[in-house]
Motif scaffolding. Structure first.
Motif, mmCIF file in Angstrom:
data_model
loop_
_atom_site.group_PDB
_atom_site.id
_atom_site.type_symbol
_atom_site.label_atom_id
_atom_site.label_comp_id
_atom_site.label_asym_id
_atom_site.label_seq_id
_atom_site.Cartn_x
_atom_site.Cartn_y
_atom_site.Cartn_z
ATOM 1 N N GLY A 176 43.750 51.908 9.786
ATOM 2 C CA GLY A 176 44.687 52.884 10.328
ATOM 3 C C GLY A 176 44.607 54.178 9.548
ATOM 4 N N ARG A 177 45.507 55.098 9.864
ATOM 5 C CA ARG A 177 45.391 56.425 9.248
ATOM 6 C C ARG A 177 45.642 56.402 7.743
ATOM 7 N NH1 ARG A 177 49.328 59.723 12.764
ATOM 8 N NH2 ARG A 177 49.108 57.936 14.137
ATOM 9 N N ARG A 178 46.590 55.591 7.272
ATOM 10 C CA ARG A 178 46.861 55.547 5.832
ATOM 11 C C ARG A 178 45.652 55.010 5.067
ATOM 12 N NH1 ARG A 178 52.091 54.181 7.718
ATOM 13 N NH2 ARG A 178 53.708 55.605 6.967
ATOM 14 N N GLU A 179 45.076 53.917 5.586
ATOM 15 C CA GLU A 179 43.913 53.336 4.930
ATOM 16 C C GLU A 179 42.720 54.291 4.970
ATOM 17 O OE1 GLU A 179 46.675 50.229 6.253
ATOM 18 O OE2 GLU A 179 45.673 51.855 7.315
ATOM 19 N N ARG A 215 51.590 60.719 16.409
ATOM 20 C CA ARG A 215 51.586 59.262 16.409
ATOM 21 C C ARG A 215 50.584 58.721 17.421
ATOM 22 N NH1 ARG A 215 55.990 56.910 13.912
ATOM 23 N NH2 ARG A 215 57.605 58.337 13.189
ATOM 24 N N PHE A 256 41.617 54.707 16.742
ATOM 25 C CA PHE A 256 40.518 54.555 15.798
ATOM 26 C C PHE A 256 39.419 53.731 16.464
ATOM 27 C CE2 PHE A 256 44.373 55.472 13.610
ATOM 28 C CZ PHE A 256 43.981 56.418 12.671
#
Length: 222
Positions: free
Chosen positions: A147-150, A198, A202
């Protein structure tokens, strides 16, 4: 009279002092043969044959050439974004290229998938290539459900503009343009986008062939 298919994807190529690479770049996109794609080549005041090469594609009806109204890569990309007619847009650097078959497969997949689901941005993996375009290995960040944080925390590059496919109405409607007269402008652009929406997806369908070792590349300038 045949009905013209609406433009699904605008591919923006900023071409400046790139005569050694730009033909292979554009040919790799044209070769996909996908309906609903426009190639926008943004030109500057190159001192080599870059502009003449690109204009030849326009003459053959394969691309549209736009002269940028300022200087620098950010300005070129911004000019292309303002001219984009596609529902989505993406970028290809003139000294890189796409894997034609993989690019065509990705476009076909997205044209089907995005009929029922809309995203502001799609982030894809990519391929590392040498100066001849030979694929060396692929970036596989998206294989494990990242995801975006990772993505932002992971080692490696996440910010390159060509990794992203943007919904045109989202970026232009929010006046989301690249900062001009700055280096690493795509880093700022990517972070701002990932923080803002939001509606991000990916994707592991790498088609972009990135060659980071060309002499004269912006990557080698302080």
């Amino acid at each position: 009279q045949a009905k013209t298919e609406p433009v699904f994807l605008s591919v923006i190529v900023a071409a400046y002092e790139a005569e050694a690479y730009v033909e292979a770049c554009i040919d790799s996109i044209c070769g996909a043969g996908c309906a609903g794609i426009e190639i926008l080549i943004v030109l500057g005041e190159s001192s080599d044959r870059t502009n003449a090469i690109c204009r030849s594609y326009e003459t053959r009806g394969l691309a549209v050439c736009v002269m940028q109204d300022g200087k620098g890569l950010s300005d070129a990309r911004n000019c292309g974004m303002k001219k984009a007619a596609g529902e989505y847009l993406t970028f290809v650097d003139a000294d890189d290229r796409v894997d034609t078959e993989k690019f065509a497969a990705c476009v076909r997949f997205l044209k089907q998938a995005l009929r029922t689901q809309s995203y502001d941005v799609l982030v894809n993996d990519f391929l590392f290539a040498d100066h001849s375009g030979k694929i060396l290995f692929e970036s596989g960040q998206m294989k494990n459900g990242m995801g975006r944080r990772e993505l932002v925390r992971a080692k490696g590059t996440f910010w390159n503009a060509w990794r992203y496919i943007y919904r045109t109405a989202y970026v232009c409607g929010h006046n989301r343009y690249f900062l001009e007269n700055h280096s690493c402008e795509d880093l700022e652009f990517a972070v701002r986008t990932l923080l803002d929406t939001r509606r991000a997806a990916f994707l592991h369908m790498p088609y972009y062939c990135y060659c980071p070792v060309r002499p004269g590349s912006l990557m080698h300038r302080k």
